[in-house]
Design an enzyme around this catalytic site. Structure first.
Site, PDB file in Angstrom:
ATOM      1  N   LYS A  74       0.864  -1.185   0.000  1.00 58.11           N
ATOM      2  CA  LYS A  74       0.000   0.000   0.000  1.00 58.11           C
ATOM      3  C   LYS A  74       0.895   1.229   0.000  1.00 58.11           C
ATOM      4  CE  LYS A  74      -3.233   2.671   2.910  1.00 58.11           C
ATOM      5  NZ  LYS A  74      -4.089   2.718   4.120  1.00 58.11           N
ATOM      6  N   ASP A  94     -12.134   7.313   3.673  1.00 55.95           N
ATOM      7  CA  ASP A  94     -10.920   7.078   4.459  1.00 55.95           C
ATOM      8  C   ASP A  94     -10.551   5.590   4.495  1.00 55.95           C
ATOM      9  OD1 ASP A  94      -8.756   7.715   5.982  1.00 55.95           O
ATOM     10  OD2 ASP A  94      -9.869   8.019   7.852  1.00 55.95           O
ATOM     11  N   ARG A 113      -7.791  -0.336   1.027  1.00 57.47           N
ATOM     12  CA  ARG A 113      -8.366  -1.545   0.420  1.00 57.47           C
ATOM     13  C   ARG A 113      -8.810  -1.290  -1.017  1.00 57.47           C
ATOM     14  NH1 ARG A 113     -12.701  -1.722   5.185  1.00 57.47           N
ATOM     15  NH2 ARG A 113     -10.981  -0.631   6.200  1.00 57.47           N
ATOM     16  N   ASP A 168       1.564   6.444   5.530  1.00 62.63           N
ATOM     17  CA  ASP A 168       0.599   5.491   4.980  1.00 62.63           C
ATOM     18  C   ASP A 168       1.129   4.777   3.728  1.00 62.63           C
ATOM     19  OD1 ASP A 168      -1.785   4.248   5.500  1.00 62.63           O
ATOM     20  OD2 ASP A 168      -3.010   5.661   4.363  1.00 62.63           O
ATOM     21  N   ASP A 199      -2.503  10.257   3.470  1.00 63.89           N
ATOM     22  CA  ASP A 199      -3.911   9.890   3.634  1.00 63.89           C
ATOM     23  C   ASP A 199      -4.628  10.927   4.497  1.00 63.89           C
ATOM     24  OD1 ASP A 199      -6.360   8.697   3.913  1.00 63.89           O
ATOM     25  OD2 ASP A 199      -5.666   7.074   5.233  1.00 63.89           O
ATOM     26  N   GLU A 224      -9.477   3.856   2.163  1.00 67.92           N
ATOM     27  CA  GLU A 224      -8.964   3.924   0.794  1.00 67.92           C
ATOM     28  C   GLU A 224      -7.924   2.860   0.480  1.00 67.92           C
ATOM     29  OE1 GLU A 224      -7.641   5.503   3.200  1.00 67.92           O
ATOM     30  OE2 GLU A 224      -5.524   5.130   2.822  1.00 67.92           O
ATOM     31  N   LYS A 272      -9.964  13.173   7.981  1.00 73.24           N
ATOM     32  CA  LYS A 272      -9.524  12.763   9.313  1.00 73.24           C
ATOM     33  C   LYS A 272      -9.496  13.973  10.250  1.00 73.24           C
ATOM     34  CE  LYS A 272      -6.486   8.947   7.943  1.00 73.24           C
ATOM     35  NZ  LYS A 272      -7.148   7.893   8.721  1.00 73.24           N
TER      36      LYS A 272
HETATM   37  N1  BES Z   1      -4.248   4.632   6.851  1.00 73.41           N
HETATM   38  C1  BES Z   1      -5.404   4.423   7.640  1.00 73.41           C
HETATM   39  C2  BES Z   1      -5.182   3.445   8.768  1.00 73.41           C
HETATM   40  C3  BES Z   1      -4.394   3.949   9.940  1.00 73.41           C
HETATM   41  C4  BES Z   1      -4.930   4.849  10.834  1.00 73.41           C
HETATM   42  C5  BES Z   1      -3.130   3.446  10.154  1.00 73.41           C
HETATM   43  C6  BES Z   1      -4.189   5.257  11.931  1.00 73.41           C
HETATM   44  C7  BES Z   1      -2.417   3.854  11.258  1.00 73.41           C
HETATM   45  C8  BES Z   1      -2.933   4.752  12.139  1.00 73.41           C
HETATM   46  C9  BES Z   1      -6.542   3.881   6.781  1.00 73.41           C
HETATM   47  O1  BES Z   1      -6.564   4.333   5.477  1.00 73.41           O
HETATM   48  C10 BES Z   1      -7.805   4.338   7.423  1.00 73.41           C
HETATM   49  O2  BES Z   1      -8.009   5.508   7.494  1.00 73.41           O
HETATM   50  N2  BES Z   1      -8.594   3.394   7.899  1.00 73.41           N
HETATM   51  C11 BES Z   1      -9.805   3.713   8.559  1.00 73.41           C
HETATM   52  C12 BES Z   1     -10.839   2.717   8.145  1.00 73.41           C
HETATM   53  C13 BES Z   1     -12.222   3.058   8.582  1.00 73.41           C
HETATM   54  C14 BES Z   1     -12.724   4.300   7.867  1.00 73.41           C
HETATM   55  C15 BES Z   1     -13.120   1.889   8.296  1.00 73.41           C
HETATM   56  C16 BES Z   1      -9.535   3.645  10.066  1.00 73.41           C
HETATM   57  O3  BES Z   1      -8.752   2.799  10.493  1.00 73.41           O
HETATM   58  O4  BES Z   1     -10.077   4.467  10.792  1.00 73.41           O
HETATM   59 ZN    ZN Z   2      -4.788   4.873   4.665  1.00 69.24          ZN
HETATM   60 MN    MN Z   3      -7.602   6.167   5.300  1.00 72.65          MN
END
Ligand code: BES
Ligand code: ZN
Ligand code: MN
Length: 491
Positions: A264, A346, A350, A287, A269, A348, A276
């Site tokens: 990835k 967010d 996947r 990210d 992000d 994204e 966020k």
């Molecule tokens: N890159 C983030 C995951 C992340 C967040 C990694 C904080 C490390 C620290 C990912 O793209 C994301 O934002 N995931 C969301 C998914 C949710 C919207 C279902 C998350 O984890 O909040």
């Molecule tokens: Zn992300």
């Molecule tokens: Mn994200």
């Protein structure tokens, strides 16, 4: 770092700047202690009596040797009671830092005298080389004052193993460290420098440096032709062009099936329209650490000249909000033909990975492993100590876990049950991109698993392992060691 293997008890015959010796918590003094004490003119036994020489775990003492000694400086490393590999790594790191604080240009580590309950000498050599080699990493790319070049260039390791065996293990530990440094540096670079185009250029220079690596970069119009509507929906809101990076390492016969790594590479992000919160949003430059680990691993593999075929694929995009950005509720069509309801922009990672996972079917791979900072929920579940490990194949899962245990770059198995997968069902598309508040790391993995039915596949969620926050903020270079060890073990 240059590693030279020396036989046991050869230290007195080797002139060095520094001698590194462990001190264990035992009542009887060893022959080694007596011999080094003699070289030191009896200083060690005197300091031991006054308790100034500590054998407490992690406690180091730096002493200057008389001119007659074969070494200029002595660093003793307290190791406490004979302990485990985790303590070994901590104690050895304390030793490395103490030696780096001296003027030493080389050091001899009495590695055969270090001992643990749960690791053999083979393992300790690899870990030691890894720790000595990684210690000189300093981030300075965006600082006007550059880090001082490391003085320490050569490390002698004493070993009872055959020199050839020990040397090959040290090279492995060293290559893992060099690979981790590549990953750390890419991770630490800010999002305005480390863009998708920057990563693409990194891939091109890898191909220039290594004959066995060829690189291909797909741009957005190529991706459109391939039908990567899911990946492209993530890049819709940014001015930075997305890049699909393919690096091919050919170290075995052409007909040998490759292992495929998919990283990835979200270079920043913001969350997109589902933006966020502001706190710690800067850390979303990390990210792309999955992609960084793929770059690090292919570097290590090339350095070790492994006789394997490896394909590395990185979906590199920036996730930003704008008038052109994908909106919650939008439905996109992935390369697989499956439609996806983007309920949260967010989620994204996947969306990027699923198209990459479909793309790699063409390699008829031996196995596919994707690596991603995929979910905050994985950090809640496992913290920073283990990557979440998901797989559609028991052996692949076990082999990855073993590689993580061997390198202390650990991963922990998690479930992909149908009950979790169901959380992704959508009324308006074949699949939704989020699975609700429960088990977020699991449902993210279930999403990916819907695109991986054609091959053996594993997913590493490295959201907790890839970087540290707070005072020690920085990329960790994980899981380069795990991946490299997996490839050494399994091809
Ligand atoms: N890159 C983030 C995951 C992340 C967040 C990694 C904080 C490390 C620290 C990912 O793209 C994301 O934002 N995931 C969301 C998914 C949710 C919207 C279902 C998350 O984890 O909040
Ligand atoms: Zn992300
Ligand atoms: Mn994200």
């Amino acid at each position: 770092m240059d590693f030279i293997i020396k036989p046991q008890n050869s230290w007195a015959k080797t002139n060095t700047d520094c001698l590194v010796m462990p001190l264990f918590d035992t009542s009887k003094a060893s022959a080694l202690f007596a011999a080094v004490d003699k070289e030191m003119g009896g200083v060690l036994s005197r300091l031991k009596k006054t308790k100034e020489l500590s054998n407490k775990a992690g406690k180091v003492t730096t002493l200057y040797a008389p001119e007659s000694a074969s070494f200029k400086t002595l660093v003793t490393v307290g190791c406490g009671k004979k302990s485990d590999i985790s303590a070994f790594r901590k104690n050895m790191t304390a030793a490395v830092n103490a030696v780096r604080a001296t003027q030493s240009r080389n050091a001899i580590v009495l590695l055969d005298a270090f001992d643990t309950e749960d690791a053999d000498e083979n393992t300790l050599i690899k870990h030691a080389a890894n720790l000595w080699a990684i210690a000189d990493y300093r981030y300075d790319e965006t600082l006007s004052k550059k880090a001082e070049a490391t003085r320490l260039k050569k490390v002698y390791l004493t070993s009872t193993l055959s020199a050839a065996k020990a040397k090959s293990l040290a090279s492995q530990g060293n290559a893992m460290a060099e690979g981790a440094k590549v990953a750390m540096n890419l991770g630490n670079l800010p999002g305005n420098i480390c863009t998708p185009s920057y990563l693409a250029n990194q891939a091109k220079s890898l191909a220039e440096n290594y004959d066995k690596i060829t690189t291909k970069i797909l741009n957005e119009s190529d991706m459109k032709k391939l039908g990567m509507g899911s990946l492209l929906s993530v890049t819709a809101g940014t001015e930075e062009p997305a890049k699909f990076i393919i690096m091919d390492y050919q170290g075995a016969a052409k007909k040998t099936k490759p292992t495929v790594l998919v990283g990835k590479g979200v270079t920043f992000d913001s969350g997109g329209i589902s933006i966020k919160p502001g706190a710690r949003m800067d850390e979303m430059k990390y990210d792309m650490c999955g992609a960084a680990s793929v770059f690090g691993t292919i570097n290590a593999v090339a350095q070790l000249d492994l006789k394997i075929n490896l394909v590395c694929v990185v979906g590199a995009v920036e996730n930003m909000p704008s008038g052109k950005a994908t909106k919650p509720g939008d439905v996109v069509t992935s390369m697989s033909g499956k439609t996806i309801e983007v309920l949260n922009t967010d989620a994204e990672g996947r969306l990027v990975l699923c198209d990459a996972l479909t793309y790699v079917e063409r390699y008829k791979p031996k196995a596919v492993i994707d690596i991603a900072t995929l979910t905050g929920a994985c950090v809640v579940a496992l913290g920073q100590h283990a990557a979440g490990l998901y797989a559609n194949d028991e052996k692949l899962s076990a082999d990855l876990k073993t590689a993580g245990d061997e390198t202390y770059d650990r991963a922990w198995p998690m479930p992909l049950w149908a009950e979790y997968d169901k959380q992704l069902d959508s009324k308006f598309a074949d699949i939704g991109n989020i699975g609700g508040p429960e088990a977020g790391s699991v449902t993210a993995a279930c999403f990916l698993s819907r695109f991986t039915s054609e091959y053996r596949w594993a997913h590493l969620d490295i959201a907790g392992a890839a970087w540290k926050s707070g005072a020690a903020k920085g990329a960790t270079g994980r899981p380069v060691s795990l991946l490299t060890q997996y490839l050494i073990n399994n091809g």
